[in-house]
Motif scaffolding. Structure first.
Motif, PDB file in Angstrom:
ATOM      1  N   GLY A 216       0.801  -1.216   0.000  1.00  0.00           N
ATOM      2  CA  GLY A 216       0.000   0.000   0.000  1.00  0.00           C
ATOM      3  C   GLY A 216       0.832   1.263   0.000  1.00  0.00           C
ATOM      4  O   GLY A 216       0.721   2.112  -0.891  1.00  0.00           O
ATOM      5  N   ASP A 217       1.704   1.409   0.985  1.00  0.00           N
ATOM      6  CA  ASP A 217       2.519   2.619   1.101  1.00  0.00           C
ATOM      7  C   ASP A 217       3.512   2.733  -0.049  1.00  0.00           C
ATOM      8  O   ASP A 217       3.778   3.831  -0.551  1.00  0.00           O
ATOM      9  N   GLY A 218       4.068   1.605  -0.488  1.00  0.00           N
ATOM     10  CA  GLY A 218       5.032   1.652  -1.587  1.00  0.00           C
ATOM     11  C   GLY A 218       4.411   2.090  -2.897  1.00  0.00           C
ATOM     12  O   GLY A 218       4.949   2.955  -3.604  1.00  0.00           O
ATOM     13  N   VAL A 219       3.267   1.522  -3.241  1.00  0.00           N
ATOM     14  CA  VAL A 219       2.589   1.901  -4.482  1.00  0.00           C
ATOM     15  C   VAL A 219       2.097   3.341  -4.406  1.00  0.00           C
ATOM     16  O   VAL A 219       2.116   4.076  -5.402  1.00  0.00           O
ATOM     17  N   ALA A 220       1.653   3.775  -3.228  1.00  0.00           N
ATOM     18  CA  ALA A 220       1.184   5.153  -3.067  1.00  0.00           C
ATOM     19  C   ALA A 220       2.289   6.146  -3.396  1.00  0.00           C
ATOM     20  O   ALA A 220       2.044   7.170  -4.055  1.00  0.00           O
ATOM     21  N   ASP A 221       3.506   5.865  -2.958  1.00  0.00           N
ATOM     22  CA  ASP A 221       4.618   6.777  -3.227  1.00  0.00           C
ATOM     23  C   ASP A 221       4.947   6.825  -4.722  1.00  0.00           C
ATOM     24  O   ASP A 221       5.176   7.906  -5.282  1.00  0.00           O
ATOM     25  N   ILE A 222       4.947   5.666  -5.374  1.00  0.00           N
ATOM     26  CA  ILE A 222       5.267   5.628  -6.809  1.00  0.00           C
ATOM     27  C   ILE A 222       4.207   6.371  -7.621  1.00  0.00           C
ATOM     28  O   ILE A 222       4.525   7.222  -8.469  1.00  0.00           O
ATOM     29  N   MET A 223       2.943   6.074  -7.365  1.00  0.00           N
ATOM     30  CA  MET A 223       1.867   6.700  -8.131  1.00  0.00           C
ATOM     31  C   MET A 223       1.733   8.178  -7.792  1.00  0.00           C
ATOM     32  O   MET A 223       1.444   9.004  -8.669  1.00  0.00           O
ATOM     33  N   GLN A 237       2.065  17.556   0.743  1.00  0.00           N
ATOM     34  CA  GLN A 237       3.071  16.588   0.306  1.00  0.00           C
ATOM     35  C   GLN A 237       2.454  15.281  -0.182  1.00  0.00           C
ATOM     36  O   GLN A 237       3.158  14.439  -0.736  1.00  0.00           O
ATOM     37  N   LYS A 238       1.172  15.097   0.032  1.00  0.00           N
ATOM     38  CA  LYS A 238       0.472  13.889  -0.408  1.00  0.00           C
ATOM     39  C   LYS A 238      -0.604  14.273  -1.416  1.00  0.00           C
ATOM     40  O   LYS A 238      -1.126  15.394  -1.395  1.00  0.00           O
ATOM     41  N   SER A 239      -0.939  13.339  -2.297  1.00  0.00           N
ATOM     42  CA  SER A 239      -1.892  13.619  -3.368  1.00  0.00           C
ATOM     43  C   SER A 239      -3.075  12.658  -3.295  1.00  0.00           C
ATOM     44  O   SER A 239      -3.021  11.606  -2.648  1.00  0.00           O
ATOM     45  N   TRP A 240      -4.147  13.038  -4.010  1.00  0.00           N
ATOM     46  CA  TRP A 240      -5.318  12.175  -4.086  1.00  0.00           C
ATOM     47  C   TRP A 240      -4.993  10.872  -4.811  1.00  0.00           C
ATOM     48  O   TRP A 240      -5.463   9.799  -4.422  1.00  0.00           O
ATOM     49  N   VAL A 241      -4.193  10.971  -5.856  1.00  0.00           N
ATOM     50  CA  VAL A 241      -3.830   9.765  -6.606  1.00  0.00           C
ATOM     51  C   VAL A 241      -3.047   8.798  -5.724  1.00  0.00           C
ATOM     52  O   VAL A 241      -3.284   7.579  -5.735  1.00  0.00           O
ATOM     53  N   GLY A 242      -2.115   9.335  -4.935  1.00  0.00           N
ATOM     54  CA  GLY A 242      -1.336   8.475  -4.054  1.00  0.00           C
ATOM     55  C   GLY A 242      -2.193   7.792  -3.006  1.00  0.00           C
ATOM     56  O   GLY A 242      -2.038   6.592  -2.744  1.00  0.00           O
ATOM     57  N   SER A 243      -3.114   8.534  -2.403  1.00  0.00           N
ATOM     58  CA  SER A 243      -3.965   7.955  -1.363  1.00  0.00           C
ATOM     59  C   SER A 243      -4.919   6.912  -1.937  1.00  0.00           C
ATOM     60  O   SER A 243      -5.121   5.840  -1.347  1.00  0.00           O
ATOM     61  N   ILE A 244      -5.508   7.219  -3.087  1.00  0.00           N
ATOM     62  CA  ILE A 244      -6.406   6.235  -3.713  1.00  0.00           C
ATOM     63  C   ILE A 244      -5.634   4.987  -4.119  1.00  0.00           C
ATOM     64  O   ILE A 244      -6.114   3.855  -3.959  1.00  0.00           O
ATOM     65  N   SER A 245      -4.418   5.182  -4.624  1.00  0.00           N
ATOM     66  CA  SER A 245      -3.590   4.033  -5.008  1.00  0.00           C
ATOM     67  C   SER A 245      -3.230   3.185  -3.797  1.00  0.00           C
ATOM     68  O   SER A 245      -3.191   1.950  -3.882  1.00  0.00           O
ATOM     69  N   MET A 246      -2.981   3.839  -2.672  1.00  0.00           N
ATOM     70  CA  MET A 246      -2.658   3.078  -1.464  1.00  0.00           C
ATOM     71  C   MET A 246      -3.843   2.233  -1.021  1.00  0.00           C
ATOM     72  O   MET A 246      -3.686   1.060  -0.661  1.00  0.00           O
ATOM     73  N   SER A 290      -1.942   9.526   5.033  1.00  0.00           N
ATOM     74  CA  SER A 290      -2.110  10.831   4.393  1.00  0.00           C
ATOM     75  C   SER A 290      -1.923  11.998   5.352  1.00  0.00           C
ATOM     76  O   SER A 290      -1.833  13.149   4.909  1.00  0.00           O
ATOM     77  N   LEU A 291      -1.867  11.751   6.641  1.00  0.00           N
ATOM     78  CA  LEU A 291      -1.749  12.834   7.614  1.00  0.00           C
ATOM     79  C   LEU A 291      -0.362  13.481   7.552  1.00  0.00           C
ATOM     80  O   LEU A 291       0.632  12.809   7.249  1.00  0.00           O
ATOM     81  N   PRO A 292      -0.267  14.763   7.860  1.00  0.00           N
ATOM     82  CA  PRO A 292       1.040  15.456   7.815  1.00  0.00           C
ATOM     83  C   PRO A 292       1.880  15.181   9.060  1.00  0.00           C
ATOM     84  O   PRO A 292       2.246  16.096   9.809  1.00  0.00           O
ATOM     85  N   THR A 293       2.191  13.928   9.275  1.00  0.00           N
ATOM     86  CA  THR A 293       2.960  13.541  10.464  1.00  0.00           C
ATOM     87  C   THR A 293       4.250  12.819  10.100  1.00  0.00           C
ATOM     88  O   THR A 293       4.864  12.190  10.959  1.00  0.00           O
ATOM     89  N   THR A 294       4.655  12.905   8.824  1.00  0.00           N
ATOM     90  CA  THR A 294       5.831  12.157   8.384  1.00  0.00           C
ATOM     91  C   THR A 294       7.093  12.598   9.107  1.00  0.00           C
ATOM     92  O   THR A 294       7.968  11.780   9.412  1.00  0.00           O
ATOM     93  N   GLU A 295       7.200  13.892   9.408  1.00  0.00           N
ATOM     94  CA  GLU A 295       8.389  14.387  10.092  1.00  0.00           C
ATOM     95  C   GLU A 295       8.447  13.917  11.540  1.00  0.00           C
ATOM     96  O   GLU A 295       9.518  13.865  12.141  1.00  0.00           O
TER      97      GLU A 295
END
Length: 317
Positions: A216-223, A237-246, A290-295
């Motif tokens: 899930g997370d890997g494909v989301a980053d690529i897409m 930093q995140k997109s709709w396409v990435g979240s839907i792909s995940m 998708s939340l802005p908590t990556t940092e």
């Protein structure tokens, strides 16, 4: 006189034989009607058990043999050899996987970021797929977990700059900084160890968590990097396409992994309920990713951990 006595002695036996034959033919020639059927002579089928959501795979009966060479010690020795061989095979496969993508990157056949994400996707999934080649002994999970343990030690050594491996640093980090090995990649292998040691093959929690983290997370980053032009309103930093792909990839890979273990007899699932629960897990994991908590919290920790919690609550164990 003798003939008369023989005839008299045979008469009861012959009469009994003819009577049995008559009864047998009568039973065969009975007409089948709505009120009477030959099925009444067959035993009643056992009552069916209520359909549970999840079963543990039944253990096959142990075959008994009179051979003196078949002893518990010999069986344990065979299991240890099988687990040792499986561990060596998985270690070799993991090394070859990373080496193959390093070679493709050096020859500029694929980009560095794509290579890193493909390793991220395939490493964990192939590790989970390899679990059935280990034995059924109680120590099999410890042999399997030694594979990510070896990689964990490598990451600590090179992340602390106790040794230098530029190829490893380039293939697993974003900016080429060795200290990055002690964050995302290290969390990744720790999650692999946790799933193998705690959940193993008899629970859907481990395989679904790995499917969401790797697939899930890997494909989301690529897409998301390739097609993610429209960003999320609460995280640029995140997109709709990435979240839907995940969501889609995590859901499909989770179902595929569960079907794989179900076909091998480790899990028995009610698929209608399973699909609904996996969709719920994928949705929650997608929202968390998708939340802005990556940092603050790395996705290699937040995604699998929330997947474990939701899967455990949904499946019961």
């Amino acid at each position: 006189m003798l003939a008369t006595m023989c005839t008299l002695s045979l008469t009861p036996a012959l009469s009994l034989l003819l009577r049995r034959r008559h009864v047998h033919r009568s039973a065969v020639d009975l007409p089948l009607s709505s009120n009477f059927s030959l099925h009444c002579f067959s035993p009643k089928p056992p009552p069916t058990l209520p359909l549970h959501f999840l079963y543990r795979a039944p253990h096959a009966p142990t075959a008994r043999t009179s051979s003196p060479s078949f002893t518990p010690r010999a069986a344990a020795g065979g299991a240890l050899l099988q687990d040792a061989g499986a561990t060596a095979a998985v270690l070799a496969g993991a090394y070859c996987l990373v080496l193959a993508f390093d070679t493709l990157t050096e020859r500029k056949l694929i980009k560095q970021k794509l290579s890193r994400k493909l390793v991220h996707i395939l490493s964990g999934l192939l590790f989970a797929i390899s679990w059935p080649i280990f034995s059924t002994s109680n120590v099999a999970r410890y042999f399997a977990s030694s594979v990510p343990l070896v990689n964990c030690l490598r990451l600590v050594i090179y992340g602390r700059s106790l040794a230098i491996d530029e190829g490893l640093v380039k293939s697993l980090t974003r900016e080429g900084n060795p200290e990055e090995l002690l964050r995302g990649p290290l969390y990744y292998v720790l999650i692999l160890m946790l799933c193998a040691l705690v959940f193993w093959r008899e629970s859907p929690v481990g395989v679904i968590s790995l499917a969401m983290m790797c697939g899930g997370d890997g494909v989301a980053d690529i897409m998301g990097r390739r097609f993610g032009l429209i960003k999320l309103p609460y995280n640029r930093q995140k997109s709709w396409v990435g979240s839907i792909s995940m969501f889609i990839s995590g859901f499909l890979i989770s179902i595929g992994m569960l079907y794989y273990y179900s076909a091998l007899g480790y899990l028995r699932l009610n698929w209608m309920s399973t699909i609904q629960r996996v969709a719920w897990v994928a949705l929650v994991a997608t929202i968390v990713e998708s939340l802005p908590t990556t940092e603050t919290v790395d996705d290699n920790l937040s995604v699998p951990l929330i997947s474990m919690v939701v899967t455990y609550l949904s499946f019961g164990f």
